[in-house]
Design an enzyme around this catalytic site. Sequence first.
Site, PDB file in Angstrom:
ATOM      1  N   ASP A   1      15.192  16.744  13.969  1.00  0.00           N
ATOM      2  CA  ASP A   1      15.927  16.695  15.231  1.00  0.00           C
ATOM      3  C   ASP A   1      16.778  17.960  15.350  1.00  0.00           C
ATOM      4  O   ASP A   1      17.462  18.353  14.398  1.00  0.00           O
ATOM      5  CB  ASP A   1      16.829  15.463  15.274  1.00  0.00           C
ATOM      6  CG  ASP A   1      17.390  15.217  16.668  1.00  0.00           C
ATOM      7  OD1 ASP A   1      16.719  15.573  17.651  1.00  0.00           O
ATOM      8  OD2 ASP A   1      18.494  14.654  16.768  1.00  0.00           O
TER       9      ASP A   1
ATOM     10  N   TYR B   1      19.366  20.609  17.967  1.00  0.00           N
ATOM     11  CA  TYR B   1      20.695  20.556  18.612  1.00  0.00           C
ATOM     12  C   TYR B   1      20.723  21.740  19.573  1.00  0.00           C
ATOM     13  O   TYR B   1      21.464  22.685  19.385  1.00  0.00           O
ATOM     14  CB  TYR B   1      21.726  20.705  17.488  1.00  0.00           C
ATOM     15  CG  TYR B   1      23.168  20.439  17.807  1.00  0.00           C
ATOM     16  CD1 TYR B   1      23.581  19.369  18.588  1.00  0.00           C
ATOM     17  CD2 TYR B   1      24.150  21.270  17.245  1.00  0.00           C
ATOM     18  CE1 TYR B   1      24.932  19.144  18.821  1.00  0.00           C
ATOM     19  CE2 TYR B   1      25.500  21.044  17.468  1.00  0.00           C
ATOM     20  CZ  TYR B   1      25.882  19.979  18.251  1.00  0.00           C
ATOM     21  OH  TYR B   1      27.220  19.750  18.468  1.00  0.00           O
TER      22      TYR B   1
ATOM     23  N   HIS C   1      25.590  20.488  25.527  1.00  0.00           N
ATOM     24  CA  HIS C   1      25.850  19.359  24.632  1.00  0.00           C
ATOM     25  C   HIS C   1      26.633  19.808  23.400  1.00  0.00           C
ATOM     26  O   HIS C   1      27.628  19.177  23.019  1.00  0.00           O
ATOM     27  CB  HIS C   1      24.532  18.721  24.212  1.00  0.00           C
ATOM     28  CG  HIS C   1      24.685  17.631  23.192  1.00  0.00           C
ATOM     29  ND1 HIS C   1      25.277  16.419  23.484  1.00  0.00           N
ATOM     30  CD2 HIS C   1      24.349  17.578  21.866  1.00  0.00           C
ATOM     31  CE1 HIS C   1      25.285  15.654  22.405  1.00  0.00           C
ATOM     32  NE2 HIS C   1      24.732  16.340  21.405  1.00  0.00           N
TER      33      HIS C   1
ATOM     34  N   ARG D   1      36.363  18.927  17.631  1.00  0.00           N
ATOM     35  CA  ARG D   1      37.222  20.018  17.135  1.00  0.00           C
ATOM     36  C   ARG D   1      38.017  20.599  18.302  1.00  0.00           C
ATOM     37  O   ARG D   1      37.824  21.763  18.692  1.00  0.00           O
ATOM     38  CB  ARG D   1      36.370  21.114  16.477  1.00  0.00           C
ATOM     39  CG  ARG D   1      35.539  20.646  15.306  1.00  0.00           C
ATOM     40  CD  ARG D   1      34.758  21.803  14.667  1.00  0.00           C
ATOM     41  NE  ARG D   1      33.848  22.445  15.621  1.00  0.00           N
ATOM     42  CZ  ARG D   1      32.622  22.001  15.894  1.00  0.00           C
ATOM     43  NH1 ARG D   1      32.166  20.913  15.310  1.00  0.00           N
ATOM     44  NH2 ARG D   1      31.856  22.650  16.757  1.00  0.00           N
TER      45      ARG D   1
ATOM     46  N   GLU E   1      20.880   9.356  22.713  1.00  0.00           N
ATOM     47  CA  GLU E   1      20.664  10.784  22.920  1.00  0.00           C
ATOM     48  C   GLU E   1      19.336  10.936  23.651  1.00  0.00           C
ATOM     49  O   GLU E   1      18.277  10.618  23.087  1.00  0.00           O
ATOM     50  CB  GLU E   1      20.654  11.547  21.590  1.00  0.00           C
ATOM     51  CG  GLU E   1      22.027  11.594  20.946  1.00  0.00           C
ATOM     52  CD  GLU E   1      22.099  12.545  19.760  1.00  0.00           C
ATOM     53  OE1 GLU E   1      23.238  12.897  19.380  1.00  0.00           O
ATOM     54  OE2 GLU E   1      21.046  12.919  19.233  1.00  0.00           O
TER      55      GLU E   1
ATOM     56  N   GLU F   1      16.338  12.811  24.744  1.00  0.00           N
ATOM     57  CA  GLU F   1      15.686  13.982  24.185  1.00  0.00           C
ATOM     58  C   GLU F   1      14.209  14.026  24.573  1.00  0.00           C
ATOM     59  O   GLU F   1      13.646  13.052  25.076  1.00  0.00           O
ATOM     60  CB  GLU F   1      15.803  13.984  22.656  1.00  0.00           C
ATOM     61  CG  GLU F   1      17.233  13.855  22.146  1.00  0.00           C
ATOM     62  CD  GLU F   1      17.355  14.097  20.651  1.00  0.00           C
ATOM     63  OE1 GLU F   1      16.472  14.789  20.091  1.00  0.00           O
ATOM     64  OE2 GLU F   1      18.313  13.585  20.052  1.00  0.00           O
TER      65      GLU F   1
ATOM     66  N   ASP G   1      17.318   9.251  20.392  1.00  0.00           N
ATOM     67  CA  ASP G   1      17.811   9.283  19.018  1.00  0.00           C
ATOM     68  C   ASP G   1      19.142   8.538  18.981  1.00  0.00           C
ATOM     69  O   ASP G   1      20.212   9.130  19.152  1.00  0.00           O
ATOM     70  CB  ASP G   1      17.969  10.725  18.539  1.00  0.00           C
ATOM     71  CG  ASP G   1      18.008  10.834  17.027  1.00  0.00           C
ATOM     72  OD1 ASP G   1      17.272  10.078  16.368  1.00  0.00           O
ATOM     73  OD2 ASP G   1      18.755  11.665  16.505  1.00  0.00           O
TER      74      ASP G   1
ATOM     75  N   ARG H   1      28.321   6.787  16.446  1.00  0.00           N
ATOM     76  CA  ARG H   1      29.202   7.955  16.444  1.00  0.00           C
ATOM     77  C   ARG H   1      30.349   7.846  15.441  1.00  0.00           C
ATOM     78  O   ARG H   1      30.773   8.860  14.860  1.00  0.00           O
ATOM     79  CB  ARG H   1      29.769   8.183  17.850  1.00  0.00           C
ATOM     80  CG  ARG H   1      28.735   8.509  18.899  1.00  0.00           C
ATOM     81  CD  ARG H   1      28.013   9.810  18.605  1.00  0.00           C
ATOM     82  NE  ARG H   1      27.099  10.168  19.705  1.00  0.00           N
ATOM     83  CZ  ARG H   1      26.266  11.198  19.674  1.00  0.00           C
ATOM     84  NH1 ARG H   1      26.215  11.970  18.609  1.00  0.00           N
ATOM     85  NH2 ARG H   1      25.476  11.436  20.692  1.00  0.00           N
TER      86      ARG H   1
ATOM     87  N   GLN I   1      28.857   8.470  12.069  1.00  0.00           N
ATOM     88  CA  GLN I   1      28.493   9.887  12.006  1.00  0.00           C
ATOM     89  C   GLN I   1      29.704  10.776  11.733  1.00  0.00           C
ATOM     90  O   GLN I   1      29.649  11.686  10.905  1.00  0.00           O
ATOM     91  CB  GLN I   1      27.820  10.306  13.314  1.00  0.00           C
ATOM     92  CG  GLN I   1      27.436  11.773  13.392  1.00  0.00           C
ATOM     93  CD  GLN I   1      26.901  12.163  14.764  1.00  0.00           C
ATOM     94  OE1 GLN I   1      26.816  11.338  15.672  1.00  0.00           O
ATOM     95  NE2 GLN I   1      26.558  13.427  14.928  1.00  0.00           N
TER      96      GLN I   1
ATOM     97  N   LYS J   1      22.503   8.145  12.095  1.00  0.00           N
ATOM     98  CA  LYS J   1      21.349   8.548  12.889  1.00  0.00           C
ATOM     99  C   LYS J   1      20.043   7.926  12.420  1.00  0.00           C
ATOM    100  O   LYS J   1      19.103   7.786  13.209  1.00  0.00           O
ATOM    101  CB  LYS J   1      21.186  10.075  12.835  1.00  0.00           C
ATOM    102  CG  LYS J   1      22.295  10.856  13.486  1.00  0.00           C
ATOM    103  CD  LYS J   1      22.066  10.948  14.970  1.00  0.00           C
ATOM    104  CE  LYS J   1      22.986  11.987  15.584  1.00  0.00           C
ATOM    105  NZ  LYS J   1      22.731  12.161  17.024  1.00  0.00           N
TER     106      LYS J   1
ATOM    107  N   THR K   1      14.950   5.716  15.884  1.00  0.00           N
ATOM    108  CA  THR K   1      14.644   6.730  16.885  1.00  0.00           C
ATOM    109  C   THR K   1      13.485   6.195  17.707  1.00  0.00           C
ATOM    110  O   THR K   1      12.419   5.912  17.151  1.00  0.00           O
ATOM    111  CB  THR K   1      14.244   8.070  16.233  1.00  0.00           C
ATOM    112  OG1 THR K   1      15.333   8.559  15.442  1.00  0.00           O
ATOM    113  CG2 THR K   1      13.878   9.100  17.288  1.00  0.00           C
TER     114      THR K   1
ATOM    115  N   THR L   1      19.886  16.377  22.137  1.00  0.00           N
ATOM    116  CA  THR L   1      20.345  15.820  23.405  1.00  0.00           C
ATOM    117  C   THR L   1      20.217  16.830  24.537  1.00  0.00           C
ATOM    118  O   THR L   1      20.645  17.977  24.408  1.00  0.00           O
ATOM    119  CB  THR L   1      21.811  15.373  23.293  1.00  0.00           C
ATOM    120  OG1 THR L   1      21.930  14.457  22.207  1.00  0.00           O
ATOM    121  CG2 THR L   1      22.274  14.703  24.575  1.00  0.00           C
TER     122      THR L   1
ATOM    123  N   GLU M   1      29.526  12.047  25.655  1.00  0.00           N
ATOM    124  CA  GLU M   1      29.889  13.057  26.659  1.00  0.00           C
ATOM    125  C   GLU M   1      30.274  12.396  27.981  1.00  0.00           C
ATOM    126  O   GLU M   1      31.254  12.799  28.616  1.00  0.00           O
ATOM    127  CB  GLU M   1      28.728  14.003  26.892  1.00  0.00           C
ATOM    128  CG  GLU M   1      28.329  14.839  25.689  1.00  0.00           C
ATOM    129  CD  GLU M   1      27.056  15.600  25.955  1.00  0.00           C
ATOM    130  OE1 GLU M   1      27.136  16.733  26.471  1.00  0.00           O
ATOM    131  OE2 GLU M   1      25.964  15.048  25.670  1.00  0.00           O
TER     132      GLU M   1
END
Length: 375
Positions: free
Chosen positions: A93, A95, A100, A109, A161, A163, A195, A199, A202, A215, A219, A306, A320
């Site tokens: 997978d 990113y 995203h 962060r 997610e 995808e 996916d 959270r 994670q 995760k 899937t 995503t 999001e």
Amino acid sequence: MIPGGLAFGVFSAGDGRRRVGARVGNHVVDVARVLGDATFAQPSLNAFLAGGPEAWAAACVRLTRLIERKAAPLVPLDSVTLHLPFQVADYVDFYSSIEHATNIGRIFRPDSEPLLPNWRHLPVGYHGRAGTVVVSGTPIVRPSGQLGAGEFGPTRKLDIEAEVGFVVGVGSPLGAPISVDAIDEHVFGVVLLNDWSGRDIQSWEGQPLGPFLGKSFATSISPWVVPLEALASARVTPPRQNPAPLPYLAAREPWGLDLALEVSVNGVVVSRPQFAGMYWTPAQQLAHLTANGARTRTGDLFASGTVSGPTRDQCGSLIELTWDGRDRLAFPDGSIRTYLEDGDTVTITATAPGGVDLGEVTGTVAPAFRPVGSA
């Protein structure tokens, strides 16, 4: 040219025998019966996928001609059972949406740069679990894991997610990287992919090595694989990359895809992500995942990550859409969501120019299992 309505999967009817089918609108064609080819009498697409581009094109041409001449018996789609279309060898997978990745960085962060230093230089990815890739319609059991120091239990932040997945037909030997311009020689087609993500699991476990239990529990993929050739009219130039990618990631031909996704929760559309804006392309993903000489095999699956756009209504995940629970999604029946609740059903659909329907991938959340050792 493969017609936009033709896709391949595995089905069973009254006798319960699984075999390869081709979707034509709301009907299925029994490919082995129509073409008289035992390759399609298998319970997965893998034997067909391994044949390579010439075999793919030849089968599609023959099948299309028979369908056009009405010489291929059609079975109503609602009278068959659909199964996992191919045996998944490995699963990676990525990113690859800059929107995203930026949103997740700002959430996790908030006092730092949202994109880590490597993000614009390579397609960031991780290896998932092939054994928990399931076909659309399979119930999704809420996962459990560590939620923090000394705390174990079901995730409170079950997410999605949205995808797009890419299915490898012809693999590559150990030690031999795949060129960024050779995707058509190796990838047969695409599936829609969800996916699922815990959270809170994670965010606690993913430092410093990244996704694991949050995760790997499930899937979901759509039951139909749409050939890459059927998406020829969807090819677009991807966003400009800055800095310019290293030579092994610099493709001669553009490999963006104009795919319009739609995400629904309990029948209500919550997002419409656009795949054309993805920063890293599938051709670059395949080149990068083999750049170290990693072997690929028939049935390998790699996913885009995503799909999200620059506006909130184009975000492909609930983290999001709700900014990690700060905002709430209000539904017409008066219900409220930040993350998924037991019984919720998520459906992802997609279309492409030229009348291509990529089908759907759907899943309904089931309650968590009782933890091992509990009373």
